[in-house]
Scaffold this motif. Structure first.
Motif, mmCIF file in Angstrom:
data_model
loop_
_atom_site.group_PDB
_atom_site.id
_atom_site.type_symbol
_atom_site.label_atom_id
_atom_site.label_comp_id
_atom_site.label_asym_id
_atom_site.label_seq_id
_atom_site.Cartn_x
_atom_site.Cartn_y
_atom_site.Cartn_z
ATOM 1 N N ALA A 1 -3.612 -11.965 7.475
ATOM 2 C CA ALA A 1 -4.885 -11.250 7.400
ATOM 3 C C ALA A 1 -4.769 -10.048 6.474
ATOM 4 N N TRP A 2 -3.628 -9.346 6.514
ATOM 5 C CA TRP A 2 -3.452 -8.191 5.635
ATOM 6 C C TRP A 2 -3.474 -8.613 4.171
ATOM 7 N N VAL A 3 -2.794 -9.701 3.852
ATOM 8 C CA VAL A 3 -2.786 -10.188 2.473
ATOM 9 C C VAL A 3 -4.201 -10.538 2.031
ATOM 10 N N ARG A 4 -4.942 -11.214 2.898
ATOM 11 C CA ARG A 4 -6.304 -11.616 2.562
ATOM 12 C C ARG A 4 -7.194 -10.396 2.324
ATOM 13 N N LEU A 5 -7.135 -9.411 3.208
ATOM 14 C CA LEU A 5 -7.987 -8.232 3.090
ATOM 15 C C LEU A 5 -7.588 -7.367 1.891
ATOM 16 N N LEU B 1 13.776 -7.297 12.208
ATOM 17 C CA LEU B 1 13.431 -7.998 10.962
ATOM 18 C C LEU B 1 13.135 -6.964 9.877
ATOM 19 N N PRO B 2 14.167 -6.290 9.362
ATOM 20 C CA PRO B 2 13.941 -5.187 8.404
ATOM 21 C C PRO B 2 13.275 -5.607 7.103
ATOM 22 N N ASP B 3 13.376 -6.876 6.722
ATOM 23 C CA ASP B 3 12.786 -7.344 5.461
ATOM 24 C C ASP B 3 11.453 -8.056 5.669
ATOM 25 N N ALA B 4 10.913 -8.013 6.899
ATOM 26 C CA ALA B 4 9.715 -8.805 7.205
ATOM 27 C C ALA B 4 8.518 -8.405 6.353
ATOM 28 N N LEU B 5 8.310 -7.111 6.157
ATOM 29 C CA LEU B 5 7.148 -6.683 5.379
ATOM 30 C C LEU B 5 7.284 -7.077 3.914
ATOM 31 N N GLU B 6 8.494 -7.054 3.397
ATOM 32 C CA GLU B 6 8.696 -7.438 1.997
ATOM 33 C C GLU B 6 8.451 -8.936 1.803
ATOM 34 N N THR B 7 9.019 -9.752 2.707
ATOM 35 C CA THR B 7 8.937 -11.200 2.529
ATOM 36 C C THR B 7 7.602 -11.786 2.958
ATOM 37 N N SER B 8 6.984 -11.192 4.003
ATOM 38 C CA SER B 8 5.756 -11.779 4.552
ATOM 39 C C SER B 8 4.489 -11.078 4.095
ATOM 40 N N TYR B 9 4.624 -9.928 3.426
ATOM 41 C CA TYR B 9 3.429 -9.195 2.997
ATOM 42 C C TYR B 9 3.472 -8.871 1.505
ATOM 43 N N VAL B 10 4.494 -8.136 1.078
ATOM 44 C CA VAL B 10 4.520 -7.672 -0.306
ATOM 45 C C VAL B 10 4.662 -8.842 -1.282
ATOM 46 N N GLN B 11 5.595 -9.742 -1.037
ATOM 47 C CA GLN B 11 5.798 -10.847 -1.975
ATOM 48 C C GLN B 11 4.601 -11.798 -2.038
ATOM 49 N N PRO B 12 4.022 -12.210 -0.900
ATOM 50 C CA PRO B 12 2.799 -13.024 -0.996
ATOM 51 C C PRO B 12 1.651 -12.294 -1.678
ATOM 52 N N LEU B 13 1.577 -10.988 -1.454
ATOM 53 C CA LEU B 13 0.518 -10.203 -2.082
ATOM 54 C C LEU B 13 0.695 -10.186 -3.593
ATOM 55 N N VAL C 1 -2.504 1.285 -4.884
ATOM 56 C CA VAL C 1 -2.349 1.415 -3.432
ATOM 57 C C VAL C 1 -3.275 0.407 -2.769
ATOM 58 N N LEU C 2 -2.697 -0.493 -1.983
ATOM 59 C CA LEU C 2 -3.469 -1.489 -1.247
ATOM 60 C C LEU C 2 -3.232 -1.287 0.244
ATOM 61 N N ALA C 3 -4.305 -1.266 1.009
ATOM 62 C CA ALA C 3 -4.203 -1.052 2.452
ATOM 63 C C ALA C 3 -4.955 -2.129 3.196
ATOM 64 N N ALA C 4 -4.428 -2.522 4.341
ATOM 65 C CA ALA C 4 -5.112 -3.517 5.165
ATOM 66 C C ALA C 4 -4.687 -3.347 6.611
ATOM 67 N N ASP C 5 -5.603 -3.623 7.504
ATOM 68 C CA ASP C 5 -5.305 -3.595 8.937
ATOM 69 C C ASP C 5 -6.371 -4.411 9.650
ATOM 70 N N SER C 6 -5.989 -5.012 10.760
ATOM 71 C CA SER C 6 -6.930 -5.808 11.545
ATOM 72 C C SER C 6 -6.573 -5.715 13.017
ATOM 73 N N TYR C 7 -7.568 -5.347 13.811
ATOM 74 C CA TYR C 7 -7.406 -5.272 15.262
ATOM 75 C C TYR C 7 -8.137 -6.405 15.972
ATOM 76 N N VAL C 8 -8.638 -7.384 15.250
ATOM 77 C CA VAL C 8 -9.500 -8.386 15.868
ATOM 78 C C VAL C 8 -8.760 -9.668 16.252
ATOM 79 N N ASP C 9 -7.446 -9.732 16.019
ATOM 80 C CA ASP C 9 -6.686 -10.917 16.411
ATOM 81 C C ASP C 9 -6.340 -10.835 17.900
ATOM 82 N N PRO C 10 -6.099 -11.965 18.541
ATOM 83 C CA PRO C 10 -5.861 -11.979 19.990
ATOM 84 C C PRO C 10 -4.698 -11.104 20.446
#
Length: 369
Positions: A70-74, A119-131, A175-184
């Motif tokens: 969702a963060w990547v999409r937003l 998972l110290p590399d989670a944000l890099e692999t699952s957010y920054v790189q796909p972005l 600077v790109l920002a994203a957040d979502s509180y609507v997931d279960p």
């Protein structure tokens, strides 16, 4: 952040009230909102009936996407809006000299089911790189990083952007920002901590989601490439986090100190302008601001300030809230309905960290610089 100003030369937004900065800011100024039921999560209405919680999803945009997806999409949607509005150069060397700061929520294991310790590399692999792959501009991987500071991420990003520009590693920072509180999972976490507004719990937040984008650079560099500044960042401060269990009065003092630090030291009168706060319906945040307000009586002319609460229209948007506020401030300057030549954006993260950002009208700042 006294050594240099930053010029914001591009903006983009994706919110529940508009898939673009123009529509979002116009709707925000008009006080519009689009709340709706969040399917898949129900609460007791007090009479034994199960009813869906009300929130502010970005309709027809981020459904079916979860956490980093969702963060990547937003974030990528906000970047597309920035490209459309600012039309920066498309040549590769422009983007090779552009840094990327990808802002995210605080990574709370109770909310997300994983931690940066495990998972110290989670944000890099699952957010920054796909972005980076989705943006389709050649930003170098070594100039891109994630910043998980939640509500205070914008101020932290502006401070890091200044350091990146001063070191001359890059010429500008996206600077790109994203957040979502609507997931279960987020809704379950909020409900567990009694933070959700519901028929049985009238004091609380209403979940939302948003993406924001801004391009920042040194004012001189912007002028060199003949890019117009939309708004200027005059100063930024991040303080905390506070000690665990800090009471609102203590947090109020920390927030008041942060505001005092971003304001000019010697001015003939208190601050008069737009005041953007991330008050979201939660009692603890209201108490913190109440204490800070008392301590800022000599620095803020509250009777001549226009207080803006974006959460009234968008719900809780977390790490994207301050970028939304910055865009709304720039829109107010542009449309000449701001209450002064400067604006303050204040934020309070869930861990007690506070931030304050002082913005200036681009034309007014240019006139005095």
């Amino acid at each position: 952040m006294d050594a240099m100003k930053l010029a914001v030369t591009g903006l983009g937004l994706v919110t529940s009230i508009g898939h673009g900065v123009v529509g979002s800011c116009a709707a925000l100024h008009a006080g519009l909102s689009r709340p709706g039921p969040l399917g898949g999560f129900v609460v007791d209405d007090g009479s034994g009936e199960a009813v869906p919680i009300t929130g502010y999803p970005v309709a027809s945009f981020a459904e079916g996407f979860f956490q980093t997806g969702a963060w990547v999409r937003l974030a990528s949607g906000a970047f597309e809006d920035l490209l459309h509005a600012a039309q920066p150069p498309t040549r590769p060397d422009f983007w090779h000299r552009t840094g990327l700061l990808a802002l995210t929520p605080l990574v709370d294991p109770d909310r997300f089911g994983w931690s940066l310790e495990d998972l110290p590399d989670a944000l890099e692999t699952s957010y920054v790189q796909p972005l980076l792959s989705l943006l389709e501009v050649p930003i170098r991987k070594e100039n891109a990083r994630a910043l998980a500071l939640g509500h205070c991420a914008l101020a932290g990003a502006l401070l890091q952007a200044r350091e990146m520009l001063e070191s001359r590693r890059v010429d500008r920072v996206l600077v790109l920002a994203a957040d979502s509180y609507v997931d279960p999972m987020s809704l379950t976490w909020l409900a567990h901590h009694r933070r959700l507004k519901s028929p049985r719990w009238p004091v609380g937040l209403m979940p939302g989601e948003a993406g924001g984008a801004l391009l920042v650079e040194a004012p001189a560099a912007a002028r060199t490439r003949e890019a117009s500044a939309i708004v200027h960042v005059e100063s930024a401060v991040v303080d905390g986090p506070a000690e665990p269990g800090s009471i609102p009065a203590r947090l109020g003092r920390v927030l008041a100190d942060a505001v005092k630090r971003v304001l000019p030291a010697h001015t003939p009168h208190p601050f008069r302008g737009d005041l953007f706060l991330d008050l979201n319906g939660e009692e603890w945040k209201a108490q913190v601001w109440g204490h800070a307000q008392v301590l800022l009586a000599g620095q803020l002319d509250l009777l001549r300030c226009r207080t803006v609460l974006p959460a009234d229209s968008l719900g809780e948007t977390g790490a994207a809230g301050a970028p939304v506020a910055l865009a709304a401030s720039a829109w107010a300057f542009l449309r000449e309905h701001a209450s002064g030549e400067h604006a303050l954006v204040c934020a309070l993260s869930d861990n007690g960290q506070v931030s304050a950002v002082l913005l200036g009208h681009a034309k007014a700042s240019t006139a005095v610089s």
